[in-house]
Design a protein around this motif. Structure first.
Motif, short mmCIF file in Angstrom:
data_model
loop_
_atom_site.label_atom_id
_atom_site.label_comp_id
_atom_site.label_asym_id
_atom_site.label_seq_id
_atom_site.Cartn_x
_atom_site.Cartn_y
_atom_site.Cartn_z
N THR A 102 33.00 39.96 51.17
CA THR A 102 34.30 40.21 51.43
C THR A 102 35.04 39.58 52.61
O THR A 102 36.05 40.08 52.85
N LYS A 127 29.64 48.24 49.89
CA LYS A 127 29.79 49.52 49.13
C LYS A 127 31.21 49.69 48.76
O LYS A 127 31.98 49.07 49.34
N GLU A 128 31.25 50.88 48.03
CA GLU A 128 32.78 51.05 47.65
C GLU A 128 33.76 51.24 48.49
O GLU A 128 34.86 51.12 48.24
N ASN A 129 33.31 51.76 49.78
CA ASN A 129 34.46 51.92 50.86
C ASN A 129 34.68 50.54 51.77
O ASN A 129 35.07 50.71 52.75
N THR A 157 41.70 45.13 53.82
CA THR A 157 41.67 46.39 53.81
C THR A 157 41.55 47.09 55.26
O THR A 157 41.75 48.61 55.35
N ASN A 291 42.52 51.98 48.92
CA ASN A 291 41.36 51.14 48.99
C ASN A 291 40.68 50.93 50.44
O ASN A 291 41.46 50.34 51.43
N ASP A 293 37.49 52.37 53.29
CA ASP A 293 37.15 53.49 54.07
C ASP A 293 38.30 54.19 54.82
O ASP A 293 39.10 53.55 55.38
N LYS A 341 37.52 43.39 44.42
CA LYS A 341 36.65 43.33 43.28
C LYS A 341 35.04 43.56 43.67
O LYS A 341 34.30 44.32 43.18
N SER A 342 34.84 43.14 45.01
CA SER A 342 33.59 43.37 45.71
C SER A 342 33.32 44.83 45.82
O SER A 342 32.41 45.14 46.05
N MET A 343 34.54 45.62 46.29
CA MET A 343 34.36 47.03 46.31
C MET A 343 34.22 47.56 45.27
O MET A 343 34.31 48.95 45.15
N GLY A 344 34.50 47.18 43.95
CA GLY A 344 34.06 47.85 42.78
C GLY A 344 35.31 47.98 41.84
O GLY A 344 35.29 48.49 40.63
N LEU A 345 36.48 47.59 42.37
CA LEU A 345 37.84 47.60 41.44
C LEU A 345 37.56 46.87 40.32
O LEU A 345 37.34 45.70 40.38
#
Length: 381
Positions: A102, A127-129, A157, A291, A293, A341-345
């Motif tokens: 990221t 991680k997702e956050n 973010t 998007n 934490d 995208k790296s966070m899973g979106l």
């Protein structure tokens, strides 16, 4: 003040307006005090004294020594000098570098360039956050790892990484620690001594100074950090960055640091309240989500997914509002944010996300206008 030319500007992570006091400080060095600070004549030496004082101000702002500050054209150049400089200096020890997926493109593209030259780079997921797993970092450091580079505050973010703990892990394993602190310096307190940072980069135009000036902190005390110069021709900046100094920019950067040190706490409270109001109202819109934490993030930034929308279309329809769908440095490339995208979106959700980044000239009127406009644009037709 942000609505000059009828524009509500909420893109401060991209660039900030110049503070009028910063402009006043630099103007004399664009007019009468125009000399080259490296000249040996009296005129040049007087200007050199101003540069020396400015270097001291910038160093004091991040709790470093004056000799540890290298002036650059901005964070991108500082990033290149730091990463490539370490790679060349420490290649006998090893050729492994660790960074995060990221990171800003300045870090990612520099690392990819080093891969083409034979270095091995590990791009750690988040991680997702948006936070890095410290256990994964520790597992990834090898005996031949020479550098760990992790962004302090994410530009898209606002997620804040635990850089002090990351520095400790890197040092325990014998690696250097670098952080791109472009979105942190000027917004929150950054103490390179307390945080254990070896290399730190930042830019003036993210903290109300002009574009074209930045700095690289290179630790010299406690732990010696060696860099190989990437720009040759004159030996300026203790041989690490040759080229005639941008005196007006340097003076401006120092003034911006001085102002930030005096007003940071007050700005934080005001901007945080505005960001929270904006976020609260926007998340009332159906099919929206945050998007990053919720707590471990910078106070001026929110990144929101408007599911089913096209962020570029929304931006295009908000003629009097400035927001972003990612990093300005990547805006020429129409593709989903690599950070999101790296966070899973998924691609569609990443392309439906907007970044709102506020600054000290924003008002509640800006917030109300943005909320009203986006609510109208996202209403079912």
């Amino acid at each position: 003040m942000t609505q000059k030319h009828n524009i509500s500007y909420l893109d401060y992570n991209s660039t900030t307006p110049i503070d009028s006091r910063v402009l006043d400080a630099m103007l004399p060095f664009l007019k009468n005090s125009f000399g080259n600070s490296s000249s040996t004549h009296h005129f040049g030496q007087i200007i050199n004294e101003s540069v020396t004082q400015a270097r001291s101000q910038v160093a004091h702002f991040i709790n470093s020594e004056s000799s540890e500050i290298i002036f650059t054209s901005g964070a991108t150049e500082a990033v290149n000098l730091a990463i490539k400089g370490v790679a060349e200096s420490y290649k006998i020890k090893g050729n492994h570098i660790i960074t995060v997926s990221t990171e800003h493109k300045a870090v990612l593209d520099t690392c990819k360039d080093l891969e083409r030259k034979g270095f091995e780079v590990t791009f750690l997921p988040v991680k997702e956050n948006g936070l890095l797993s410290l256990d994964l970092l520790e597992e990834s450091i090898r005996t031949d790892t020479i550098l760990v580079s992790v962004m302090f505050v994410n530009n898209e973010t606002g997620v804040i990484q635990p850089v002090k703990k990351i520095a400790e892990i890197a040092h325990e394993k014998g690696a250097l620690f670098m952080t791109d602190a472009t979105q942190a310096v000027g917004k929150i307190e950054v103490d390179v001594r307390d945080l254990g940072i070896d290399l730190l980069c930042f830019s003036g135009h993210k903290m109300y100074a002009p574009k074209g000036v930045g700095a690289l902190f290179v630790r010299k005390s406690d732990k010696r950090v060696n860099l190989t110069s990437q720009t040759h021709g004159g030996g300026h900046e203790i041989g690490l960055r040759s080229g005639t100094l941008n005196v007006p920019g340097i003076i401006a950067l120092a003034k911006a640091c001085e102002i930030s040190s005096q007003e940071m706490k007050r700005n934080r409270k005001i901007i945080s309240d505005l960001r929270n109001t904006l976020e609260y109202e926007l998340l009332k819109i159906p099919n929206t989500s945050l998007n990053g934490d919720l707590t471990k993030r910078i106070y001026n930034t929110t990144n929101i997914c408007f599911k089913g929308q096209d962020a570029n279309v929304l931006i295009g329809r908000m003629k009097n509002i400035a927001v972003s769908n990612g990093s300005a440095c990547s805006s020429a490339v129409f593709e989903p944010s690599h950070v999101l995208k790296s966070m899973g979106l998924i691609d569609d959700d990443a392309l439906a996300s907007l970044r709102f980044s506020l600054g000290k000239y924003n008002t509640i009127e800006d917030v109300k206008l943005v909320v009203e406009k986006i609510k109208k644009l996202t209403e079912p037709q």
